[in-house]
Design a protein around this motif. Structure first.
Motif, short mmCIF file in Angstrom:
data_model
loop_
_atom_site.label_atom_id
_atom_site.label_comp_id
_atom_site.label_asym_id
_atom_site.label_seq_id
_atom_site.Cartn_x
_atom_site.Cartn_y
_atom_site.Cartn_z
N PRO A 313 21.00 -6.71 35.62
CA PRO A 313 19.56 -6.80 35.34
C PRO A 313 19.00 -5.44 34.97
N ALA A 326 15.97 -9.98 33.37
CA ALA A 326 17.25 -10.12 32.69
C ALA A 326 17.35 -9.11 31.55
N LYS A 364 18.28 -19.36 44.45
CA LYS A 364 18.53 -18.91 43.07
C LYS A 364 18.89 -20.11 42.19
N ASN A 367 21.99 -20.80 36.90
CA ASN A 367 22.34 -19.75 35.94
C ASN A 367 22.25 -18.36 36.57
N THR A 368 21.24 -18.15 37.41
CA THR A 368 21.10 -16.85 38.08
C THR A 368 22.25 -16.64 39.05
N ARG A 371 25.28 -15.68 37.08
CA ARG A 371 25.18 -14.31 36.58
C ARG A 371 25.48 -13.32 37.70
#
Length: 385
Positions: A313, A326, A364, A367-368, A371
């Motif tokens: 990030p 992001a 979360k 997708n987070t 990541r």
């Protein structure tokens, strides 16, 4: 006499010609234009060499691939420094707030940027032929896969408009070979029903659909047309056949790409590391190898890998204001590679699954969480590489 400092050259590239601005160590400057052709590029380099015998040429350009890059890479006395276009855009605005620009001025700005930042910039590194081939095959395969997905969605929507019984085939994939072949052979319900149940059953046998042949043939024969409007049927069926034929071609070439990748993978020195990753098949292994490169040198630290891929990030702070977001300024294909690799690892690694579930338990989004897992995997990969 060999110069201690390189000759700095900024190039504003275009499709047919390239403007350049050359800066000598003594402060002299030269400008010019040369065409985009092998002979013109070679002749221009000969001119630079004759004017500056024995010199090294540091070339800054707003690209990391392309025709000009391919031509310059063959010369040993040329070092290429790819420059982020966004960085130059800010530099350009600092000189002209109104946004005016021209090719010769842009070449000058690129050369000045190189002079000021050459110690911070990283020269373009060319991997081994095997790594580069795997990288190109992986990227081109993914381009074909994305094109296939778009066409398959288009075909699915079209079928619903005039030939909905095809949806009842319950194909595992909308681009399944048997479905495409049937649609090309019988583009309308009338044509399929005119063939008769026995012929349809025999046709499905020929498509290696023996178990479903009776069911599919009966499904076709019992179907009712959604519309009998002639113009709709003629135009829709013609378009459906066109899309189906394109999908068959894409299927063929995607299989070819995948066969090439599987053949080359075991030859790579880092194959054992890529193959040891949990849940990762050949196509993703090739993408990991392409992302990491031949070994040491591409990324100085794990953090540089995380930032370059957009997985890390970005933090912005001004006074009491601070927020994390992001990182969008990255190579999308590179980010996608690690994001997908993390998702695949969840299915085969207990540690990865536990970390992923813990992230989701903290609220979360999926997708987070992936990541965050990719962030961890990149540290492991960097150490292994």
């Amino acid at each position: 006499m060999i110069l201690k400092q390189p000759i700095l050259i900024g190039i504003d590239w275009a499709d047919a010609k390239h403007d350049f601005h050359l800066l000598c160590p003594d402060g002299d400057a030269q400008t010019g234009v040369f065409a985009q052709s092998p002979q013109a590029i070679t002749d221009q380099l000969k001119t630079w060499r004759s004017n500056h015998p024995g010199a090294q040429f540091a070339v800054a350009i707003e690209a990391s691939k392309g025709a000009l890059i391919n031509a310059l890479l063959q010369f040993d006395d040329v070092v290429i420094y790819p420059v982020n276009p966004a960085a130059l855009a800010y530099l350009r605005k600092s000189h002209r707030h109104g946004g005016g620009k021209s090719d010769p001025v842009d070449a000058k700005r690129i050369a000045e940027f190189l002079r000021e930042r050459i110690d911070e910039l990283r020269p373009l590194h060319q991997d081994s032929p095997l790594t580069r081939e795997l990288a190109r095959l992986s990227e081109d395969r993914r381009f074909a896969v994305d094109a296939r997905a778009d066409l398959a969605n288009e075909l699915t929507a079209l079928i619903k408009q005039y030939y909905p019984v095809i949806s009842g085939f319950a194909a595992a994939k909308p681009y399944a070979s048997f479905l495409l072949s049937f649609l090309i052979e019988y583009p309308t319900l009338d044509q399929a029903q005119a063939a008769g149940e026995a012929k349809l059953r025999s046709y499905f046998h020929g498509l290696n659909m023996k178990r479903k042949a009776d069911h599919l043939a009966k499904l076709i024969m019992d179907a009712k047309p959604l519309t009998t409007e002639e113009v709709t049927l003629r135009c829709s069926s013609k378009r459906a056949v066109m899309i189906a034929e394109q999908l068959k071609v894409l299927n063929k070439h995607i299989r070819s790409y995948e066969a090439n990748i599987k053949e080359l993978l075991p030859q790579h020195p880092q194959y054992a590391v890529a193959a040891s990753l949990p849940g990762v098949a050949a196509n993703t292994q090739a993408r990991i190898i392409a992302a990491m490169g031949d070994g040491e040198g591409r990324y100085e630290t794990a953090q540089s890998l995380q930032c370059a891929s957009g997985i890390a990030p970005i933090t912005e702070q001004s006074g009491k204001r601070k927020f994390v977001s992001a990182r969008w300024a990255c190579t999308k294909f590179l980010r996608q590679t690690f994001h997908e690799m993390a998702g695949l690892s969840v299915t085969k690694s207990r540690w990865a699954k536990a970390f992923y579930e813990d992230q989701k338990a903290k609220g979360k989004p999926a997708n987070t969480a992936k990541r965050a897992l990719a962030y961890k995997w990149q540290r492991i990969l960097f150490r292994c590489w």
